[in-house]
Design a protein around this motif. Structure first.
Motif, PDB file in Angstrom:
ATOM      1  N   ASP A 287       6.675  45.605  44.124  1.00 51.28           N
ATOM      2  CA  ASP A 287       6.057  45.479  45.454  1.00 51.28           C
ATOM      3  C   ASP A 287       5.460  46.791  45.925  1.00 51.28           C
ATOM      4  O   ASP A 287       4.401  46.810  46.568  1.00 51.28           O
ATOM      5  CB  ASP A 287       7.103  44.995  46.463  1.00 51.28           C
ATOM      6  CG  ASP A 287       7.688  43.655  46.074  1.00 51.28           C
ATOM      7  OD1 ASP A 287       6.980  42.890  45.402  1.00 51.28           O
ATOM      8  OD2 ASP A 287       8.844  43.372  46.442  1.00 51.28           O
ATOM      9  N   LEU A 291       1.591  47.788  47.334  1.00 50.39           N
ATOM     10  CA  LEU A 291       1.391  48.417  48.637  1.00 50.39           C
ATOM     11  C   LEU A 291       0.528  49.677  48.516  1.00 50.39           C
ATOM     12  O   LEU A 291      -0.309  49.955  49.385  1.00 50.39           O
ATOM     13  CB  LEU A 291       2.740  48.766  49.257  1.00 50.39           C
ATOM     14  CG  LEU A 291       3.449  47.653  50.039  1.00 50.39           C
ATOM     15  CD1 LEU A 291       4.818  48.123  50.509  1.00 50.39           C
ATOM     16  CD2 LEU A 291       2.619  47.192  51.206  1.00 50.39           C
ATOM     17  N   GLN A 295      -3.293  50.477  50.247  1.00 53.86           N
ATOM     18  CA  GLN A 295      -3.722  51.689  50.949  1.00 53.86           C
ATOM     19  C   GLN A 295      -5.090  52.165  50.460  1.00 53.86           C
ATOM     20  O   GLN A 295      -5.907  52.652  51.245  1.00 53.86           O
ATOM     21  CB  GLN A 295      -2.684  52.795  50.753  1.00 53.86           C
ATOM     22  CG  GLN A 295      -1.374  52.522  51.465  1.00 53.86           C
ATOM     23  CD  GLN A 295      -0.354  53.629  51.237  1.00 53.86           C
ATOM     24  OE1 GLN A 295      -0.623  54.592  50.514  1.00 53.86           O
ATOM     25  NE2 GLN A 295       0.798  53.501  51.842  1.00 53.86           N
ATOM     26  N   VAL A 316      12.183  44.817  52.074  1.00 53.24           N
ATOM     27  CA  VAL A 316      11.286  45.469  53.030  1.00 53.24           C
ATOM     28  C   VAL A 316       9.860  45.441  52.512  1.00 53.24           C
ATOM     29  O   VAL A 316       8.906  45.096  53.238  1.00 53.24           O
ATOM     30  CB  VAL A 316      11.755  46.916  53.292  1.00 53.24           C
ATOM     31  CG1 VAL A 316      10.767  47.630  54.214  1.00 53.24           C
ATOM     32  CG2 VAL A 316      13.144  46.930  53.899  1.00 53.24           C
ATOM     33  N   TYR A 317       9.675  45.787  51.244  1.00 49.83           N
ATOM     34  CA  TYR A 317       8.329  45.815  50.667  1.00 49.83           C
ATOM     35  C   TYR A 317       7.703  44.422  50.630  1.00 49.83           C
ATOM     36  O   TYR A 317       6.510  44.247  50.912  1.00 49.83           O
ATOM     37  CB  TYR A 317       8.369  46.409  49.262  1.00 49.83           C
ATOM     38  CG  TYR A 317       8.600  47.899  49.234  1.00 49.83           C
ATOM     39  CD1 TYR A 317       8.107  48.711  50.242  1.00 49.83           C
ATOM     40  CD2 TYR A 317       9.293  48.493  48.188  1.00 49.83           C
ATOM     41  CE1 TYR A 317       8.304  50.085  50.221  1.00 49.83           C
ATOM     42  CE2 TYR A 317       9.496  49.870  48.154  1.00 49.83           C
ATOM     43  CZ  TYR A 317       9.006  50.661  49.172  1.00 49.83           C
ATOM     44  OH  TYR A 317       9.198  52.004  49.159  1.00 49.83           O
ATOM     45  N   ASP A 319       8.334  41.811  52.586  1.00 49.07           N
ATOM     46  CA  ASP A 319       7.987  41.351  53.937  1.00 49.07           C
ATOM     47  C   ASP A 319       6.708  42.021  54.437  1.00 49.07           C
ATOM     48  O   ASP A 319       5.849  41.377  55.054  1.00 49.07           O
ATOM     49  CB  ASP A 319       9.132  41.642  54.894  1.00 49.07           C
ATOM     50  CG  ASP A 319      10.256  40.629  54.769  1.00 49.07           C
ATOM     51  OD1 ASP A 319      10.075  39.644  54.040  1.00 49.07           O
ATOM     52  OD2 ASP A 319      11.311  40.831  55.396  1.00 49.07           O
ATOM     53  N   ILE A 320       6.565  43.322  54.170  1.00 44.46           N
ATOM     54  CA  ILE A 320       5.334  44.014  54.571  1.00 44.46           C
ATOM     55  C   ILE A 320       4.137  43.445  53.816  1.00 44.46           C
ATOM     56  O   ILE A 320       3.053  43.238  54.393  1.00 44.46           O
ATOM     57  CB  ILE A 320       5.474  45.531  54.327  1.00 44.46           C
ATOM     58  CG1 ILE A 320       6.553  46.109  55.252  1.00 44.46           C
ATOM     59  CG2 ILE A 320       4.149  46.244  54.573  1.00 44.46           C
ATOM     60  CD1 ILE A 320       6.894  47.547  54.963  1.00 44.46           C
ATOM     61  N   LEU A 321       4.338  43.177  52.549  1.00 42.34           N
ATOM     62  CA  LEU A 321       3.243  42.598  51.751  1.00 42.34           C
ATOM     63  C   LEU A 321       2.835  41.231  52.270  1.00 42.34           C
ATOM     64  O   LEU A 321       1.638  40.903  52.342  1.00 42.34           O
ATOM     65  CB  LEU A 321       3.671  42.487  50.290  1.00 42.34           C
ATOM     66  CG  LEU A 321       3.363  43.675  49.389  1.00 42.34           C
ATOM     67  CD1 LEU A 321       3.882  43.409  47.994  1.00 42.34           C
ATOM     68  CD2 LEU A 321       1.871  43.951  49.350  1.00 42.34           C
ATOM     69  N   GLY A 323       3.060  40.089  55.322  1.00 50.48           N
ATOM     70  CA  GLY A 323       2.313  40.252  56.556  1.00 50.48           C
ATOM     71  C   GLY A 323       0.889  40.732  56.321  1.00 50.48           C
ATOM     72  O   GLY A 323      -0.062  40.258  56.957  1.00 50.48           O
ATOM     73  N   LEU A 324       0.712  41.677  55.394  1.00 53.35           N
ATOM     74  CA  LEU A 324      -0.633  42.176  55.096  1.00 53.35           C
ATOM     75  C   LEU A 324      -1.481  41.123  54.393  1.00 53.35           C
ATOM     76  O   LEU A 324      -2.656  40.930  54.718  1.00 53.35           O
ATOM     77  CB  LEU A 324      -0.532  43.441  54.245  1.00 53.35           C
ATOM     78  CG  LEU A 324       0.045  44.687  54.939  1.00 53.35           C
ATOM     79  CD1 LEU A 324       0.233  45.808  53.921  1.00 53.35           C
ATOM     80  CD2 LEU A 324      -0.883  45.148  56.053  1.00 53.35           C
TER      81      LEU A 324
END
Length: 442
Positions: A287, A291, A295, A316-317, A319-321, A323-324
């Motif tokens: 993940d 990410l 960037q 954490v990674y 969930d951020i992925l 959302g993005l």
């Protein structure tokens, strides 16, 4: 007396023969009513009675005289403003009229007569207007018929034009040359029966969730389905994210062996390590690696599909992925360069389907059946916690020696232990290790 009574009865019978009926009496008018009301008013009342007191009869009204008065009478009847006339007991069918209202009645009669004369004049004028309107209506009907015919011709021409066709993309199939052994093992997996449903769902929807038990083949087979469907054509990449580095490297190696691709078309990228080349079409990574690529290139233009494996673990990674990617998918769709998002989950699919902040439209969920086998559970009487890797090695040797043929799956805690146990099994013979164990403990 008896003779008088008999003559009286005969007289009454003879009078009854010539006596008019009640209907005939209602049509007659007495002289007293004519004298008290006046000839015009009595005639007007008889006309109104015959016109409005018998609703069952359909009578034609000739002439325009009294049309306005009859119209007012009808309106009053509809509104219920007409009062029931008070009848005089001495005069049949007559209203009781006060003497004080005679002057008012005469004035109203004069006004009604003037209105009747105006109505007659209006009727004559209206007849002339109606005749002219009929001529003009005939002309207008002919013109309307011509216009309608021209409109029908135009409509038929419009209907004959073919409807705009939707843009259809040609079906793409990329051949993959697998070995016979791999093909035989591949046919046993339950996810292979869902290949068409999975590919069609991904083609028609931007976000798809695959829900299935462990061992159904989601991680290794879905990238192969998409590769064969043409998602890796035109220089695009199929990206697969894994929560752990060991899973990324092992899955890349497994998929490359199954697809018989050993020239770098299937690669992996983890922290400080990777074998990705310019011709890589299926890329396994962690993940964090994806990410870092977000960037650099927020829209991920190099990818056609992104598969988030083990999305239910909710790191954490990941969930951020999620959302993005939920925003990137919409942006790519608006720009005409769609990106497909596939999530592979085993548990808690409702976290994604019921989250309207993450996905405005509910994503499609495909259930994949898993293979069902009878499972028997065995426990050790005593487990050595000092060296559980050595204990697992002895257990593998015991299963290999006493139970029928089959695969053995061992779960360990770290990458070093995962690499050490196969080396230990390959380097030593199980029987020798068992003898050594018994000699040491004797």
């Amino acid at each position: 007396m008896s003779r008088k009574k008999a003559n009286r009865a005969e007289l009454l019978e003879s009078i009854a023969k010539f006596q008019p009926s009640a209907q005939e009496l209602s049509m007659m008018t007495s002289l007293t009513s004519v004298q008290t009301k006046g000839i015009k008013r009595s005639i007007a009342e008889t006309n109104s009675v015959t016109l409005f007191d018998e609703p069952g009869e359909n009578k034609q009204e000739n002439g325009a005289a009294g049309s306005k008065r009859r119209q007012r009478w009808k309106e009053k009847e509809e509104k219920g403003e007409v009062e029931n006339p008070q009848t005089d007991a001495n005069v049949i069918g007559l209203e009781v009229i006060d003497e004080s209202s005679d002057s008012e009645q005469e004035e109203s009669e004069d006004e009604e007569n003037a209105e009747d004369e105006e109505a007659e004049d209006e009727a004559v004028v209206s007849e002339e207007v109606v005749s002219k309107e009929e001529v003009s209506n005939a002309d207008s009907k002919e013109s309307d018929a011509a216009v309608n015919t021209t409109q029908e011709i135009k409509e038929t021409k419009i209907d004959d034009t073919p409807a705009p066709k939707r843009e259809s993309k040609p079906a793409i199939f990329v051949p993959v040359h697998r070995t016979a052994e791999v093909q035989a093992a591949r046919m046993k997996l339950p996810i292979l029966a869902e290949e068409q449903a999975i590919v069609e769902a991904i083609n028609e929807n931007p976000v798809v969730i695959l829900a299935g038990e462990t061992g159904s083949g989601k991680t290794t087979k879905v990238p192969q389905f998409l590769y064969e469907a043409g998602y890796a054509a035109n220089g695009k990449i199929i990206g697969v994210t894994e929560p752990r580095r060991v899973a990324a490297t092992s899955m890349a190696k497994r998929v490359a062996e199954e697809m018989n691709l050993h020239d770098g078309q299937v690669g992996y990228q983890i922290r400080f390590e990777g074998n990705v080349k310019d011709n890589t079409r299926i890329k396994f990574m962690t993940d964090g690696v994806l990410l870092k690529e977000v960037q650099k290139d927020f829209l991920l233009n190099n990818y056609s599909v992104v598969i988030i494996d083990e999305a239910h673990e909710r790191s954490v990674y990941s969930d951020i992925l999620l959302g993005l990617l939920s925003r990137i998918v919409m942006l790519r769709h608006k720009r005409g360069n769609p990106l497909k998002m596939v999530m592979s989950a085993t548990l808690r699919v409702e976290d994604f389907t019921d989250n309207q902040r993450l996905f405005k439209t509910k994503p499609v969920v495909i259930q994949v059946e898993a293979r069902q086998f009878p499972v028997s559970v065995h426990f050790n009487k005593r487990t050595a916690f000092e060296d559980y890797v050595d204990e697992s090695y002895r257990k593998v040797c015991k299963i290999h020696r006493q139970l029928p043929d089959g695969g053995i799956l061992v779960f360990l805690t770290g990458q070093q232990e995962v690499n050490a146990l196969p080396l230990l099994i390959r380097s030593w013979n199980c029987v020798i290790m068992e003898l050594r164990y018994y000699l040491l403990n004797a």
